[in-house]
Design an enzyme around this catalytic site. Sequence first.
Site, PDB file in Angstrom:
ATOM      1  N   SER A 140      92.807 -23.464  38.231  1.00 40.75           N
ATOM      2  CA  SER A 140      91.769 -24.616  39.168  1.00 40.75           C
ATOM      3  C   SER A 140      92.963 -25.253  39.358  1.00 40.75           C
ATOM      4  O   SER A 140      93.912 -25.041  40.276  1.00 40.75           O
ATOM      5  CB  SER A 140      90.900 -24.836  37.962  1.00 40.75           C
ATOM      6  OG  SER A 140      90.069 -26.191  38.090  1.00 40.75           O
ATOM      7  N   ASP A 321      82.198 -18.131  41.216  1.00 38.41           N
ATOM      8  CA  ASP A 321      82.869 -19.143  41.617  1.00 38.41           C
ATOM      9  C   ASP A 321      82.548 -20.136  42.580  1.00 38.41           C
ATOM     10  O   ASP A 321      83.689 -20.474  43.544  1.00 38.41           O
ATOM     11  CB  ASP A 321      84.372 -19.201  41.348  1.00 38.41           C
ATOM     12  CG  ASP A 321      85.318 -20.544  41.099  1.00 38.41           C
ATOM     13  OD1 ASP A 321      84.431 -21.503  41.261  1.00 38.41           O
ATOM     14  OD2 ASP A 321      86.492 -20.510  41.148  1.00 38.41           O
ATOM     15  N   HIS A 354      83.018 -20.268  38.046  1.00 38.86           N
ATOM     16  CA  HIS A 354      85.058 -21.183  37.845  1.00 38.86           C
ATOM     17  C   HIS A 354      84.798 -21.327  36.487  1.00 38.86           C
ATOM     18  O   HIS A 354      86.120 -20.861  35.844  1.00 38.86           O
ATOM     19  CB  HIS A 354      84.703 -22.451  38.402  1.00 38.86           C
ATOM     20  CG  HIS A 354      86.126 -22.977  38.123  1.00 38.86           C
ATOM     21  ND1 HIS A 354      86.357 -22.988  39.320  1.00 38.86           N
ATOM     22  CD2 HIS A 354      86.372 -24.264  37.744  1.00 38.86           C
ATOM     23  CE1 HIS A 354      87.904 -23.219  39.147  1.00 38.86           C
ATOM     24  NE2 HIS A 354      87.940 -24.106  38.150  1.00 38.86           N
TER      25      HIS A 354
END
Lengths: 383, 383
Positions: A140, A321, A354
């Site tokens: 991320s 995601d 995610h």
Amino acid sequence: MHFVSALPLQSGASLRDYDLSFETYGQLNAAKSNAVLVCHALNASHHVAGVYEGQPKSEGWWDNMIGPGKPLDTNQFFVIGVNNLGSCFGSTGPMHINPDTGQVYGADFPVVTVEDWVNAQARLLDVLGIQTLAAVMGGSLGGMQTLSWTLQYPQRVRHALVIASAPNLTAENIAFNEVARRAIVTDPDFHGGHFYQRGTIPKRGLRIARMIGHITYLSDDVMNEKFGRQLRTAVLAQAQDASVSLDAGQYKYSTQEVEFQIESYLRYQGDKFAEYFDANTYLLITRALDYFDPARAYGGDLSLALGRATAKFLLVSFTTDWRFSPKRSREIVKALLDNKRDVSYAEIDAPHGHDAFLLDDPRYTGVVRSYFESILQSLEGQP
Amino acid sequence: MHFVSALPLQSGASLRDYDLSFETYGQLNAAKSNAVLVCHALNASHHVAGVYEGQPKSEGWWDNMIGPGKPLDTNQFFVIGVNNLGSCFGSTGPMHINPDTGQVYGADFPVVTVEDWVNAQARLLDVLGIQTLAAVMGGSLGGMQTLSWTLQYPQRVRHALVIASAPNLTAENIAFNEVARRAIVTDPDFHGGHFYQRGTIPKRGLRIARMIGHITYLSDDVMNEKFGRQLRTAVLAQAQDASVSLDAGQYKYSTQEVEFQIESYLRYQGDKFAEYFDANTYLLITRALDYFDPARAYGGDLSLALGRATAKFLLVSFTTDWRFSPKRSREIVKALLDNKRDVSYAEIDAPHGHDAFLLDDPRYTGVVRSYFESILQSLEGQP
């Protein structure tokens, strides 16, 4: 680690002096060639793995990935976790004293960028005597730092593991960050960011921000699987809570009470977060996400931007995601291939959205394990 | 239209007496067979088409779809728009006086459901002397009312046009509604829903609610196309606003100021909405969305639930609608086909997300136009 020389920031401001909290795991080898830097995302810190003595529940945020015998094996690698500037978990941040004024920084803490964090991390490595990293790794926002390392210090990074990340935020990503920030900033307890002096905490805003975040971390599928349309009373009844009435499973017909289990989950996550996370840190970190855009200086051409990178890359994305979709990872892959770089790419068919980058999917952890094994072999093959 | 007999509600409560605001367009034919009821979604009303005298900007919310010569042609059909109970656009709602107490309802307005709205609409048709509708039509929450009409009054509906809708909300849908509601309810100006007496309006919460809503109405693609990562200063400079500094297009490095154009757009939408929309109405309407679930009484079996419907159906969905995705429309199509019902289904490849149902896509409006033409032919063929 205390740093006394000022850190110039991308904004033009600078931090006169500052502390960085960090942890290390494993042993640096004699050649100092086995160091791996792990970069953290929004709600995490330098405590990437292991537990503190006497605190069995203090597992690091990537404890399933990092440790003795784990995919990033601390029996082989010297792992470094650094808390980023502006955070609320140890390094200098908005709740610390501004040496120029003697007052708490609050909203006056300077805006920090991914590039600033990387510069601060590089200075720490200088002090630790580590010139070259075997790898930088992050998911991320941590993946953005990893990518930025390969551009800011190409000669210091042999391998980059960029997981569930993106070359910049989309308009929708920025939009979600902005709503969360507005919830915090318009909370009457925020006081323009100087709430520490007022003895308040903008918990309402932090709760809303966290609830929005949680929705975007999960996939629609996994939310349906975990919560679906289950009523809170039905869940409590299943748990045989004696206080639940015979109406369990019936609608209460209320607009303000918890009705569905997903509401209970989100409220709980929001409440928990508001207890420990700093509101100014939330603004700073989401802004760092918004601003990251290495292609910006190249007219939006990511292939040109990544021309500076010389590291070898592993990219991993997850099919469900929707915050940082596989499409965004493929943009990075394509830009690296345009530069004839060495790139491995795994697109993992995982249901968890995610959040998958923090979870145990054997195909995912297997790919990371294999990649580090190949890094280890290349280290051993070195003179 | 004032109703003096109490309306029993699904919750067990009832409305002692109430008003419904409605508009009609076109002429009811002698056989009273050409009436079309149009149901509205969250932020809309009975004013579905046309403009008010002397107010050229007062177009109805579906004015592109409904009017003389338009897909739903008011030269041929008698169109009825009804404002739903609990709304803030004319029909009895939370800002009106509760006859039982003499006080403004506020948060005491009873929870109303899609089924309650349909019952109220049916009573209005009774008074208008319309037994059978040529069609019921609605998008989003309006599509849920349309579907519910075919189940509650199967003999009174010949055709149902269910557009950009779903047989119920997913956990993610409920989650977004809940965050918006929490933003409103935790706004200190909400006062438990009794803010009218306090002279306050929970504008902070309404703004956040609307910003979240807007993100979910648009697709990621259309947001990137319309806003992308454009900076607000760059947009202002393009518009040759003299007050813009030479730094146009440069980051300001600020966490609280508007930096990106998408932020400016969302803040504007939030501010505008908070000026006119009622907070209690927002809670009521999102709860009606949450509660709608015709399969619930059938153990979740939508095919069983839709067995009661005898109407002919047109369903339309839009590929980039992630709020009510095509998958959800296909669930309805399948359940109707399981019952051997007459169903047409159009899945429109449109970039605009959920908002597409309000926009002019010629393939979409063409499908609706053709469908109404075939309804007209069947009317003319009637004895």
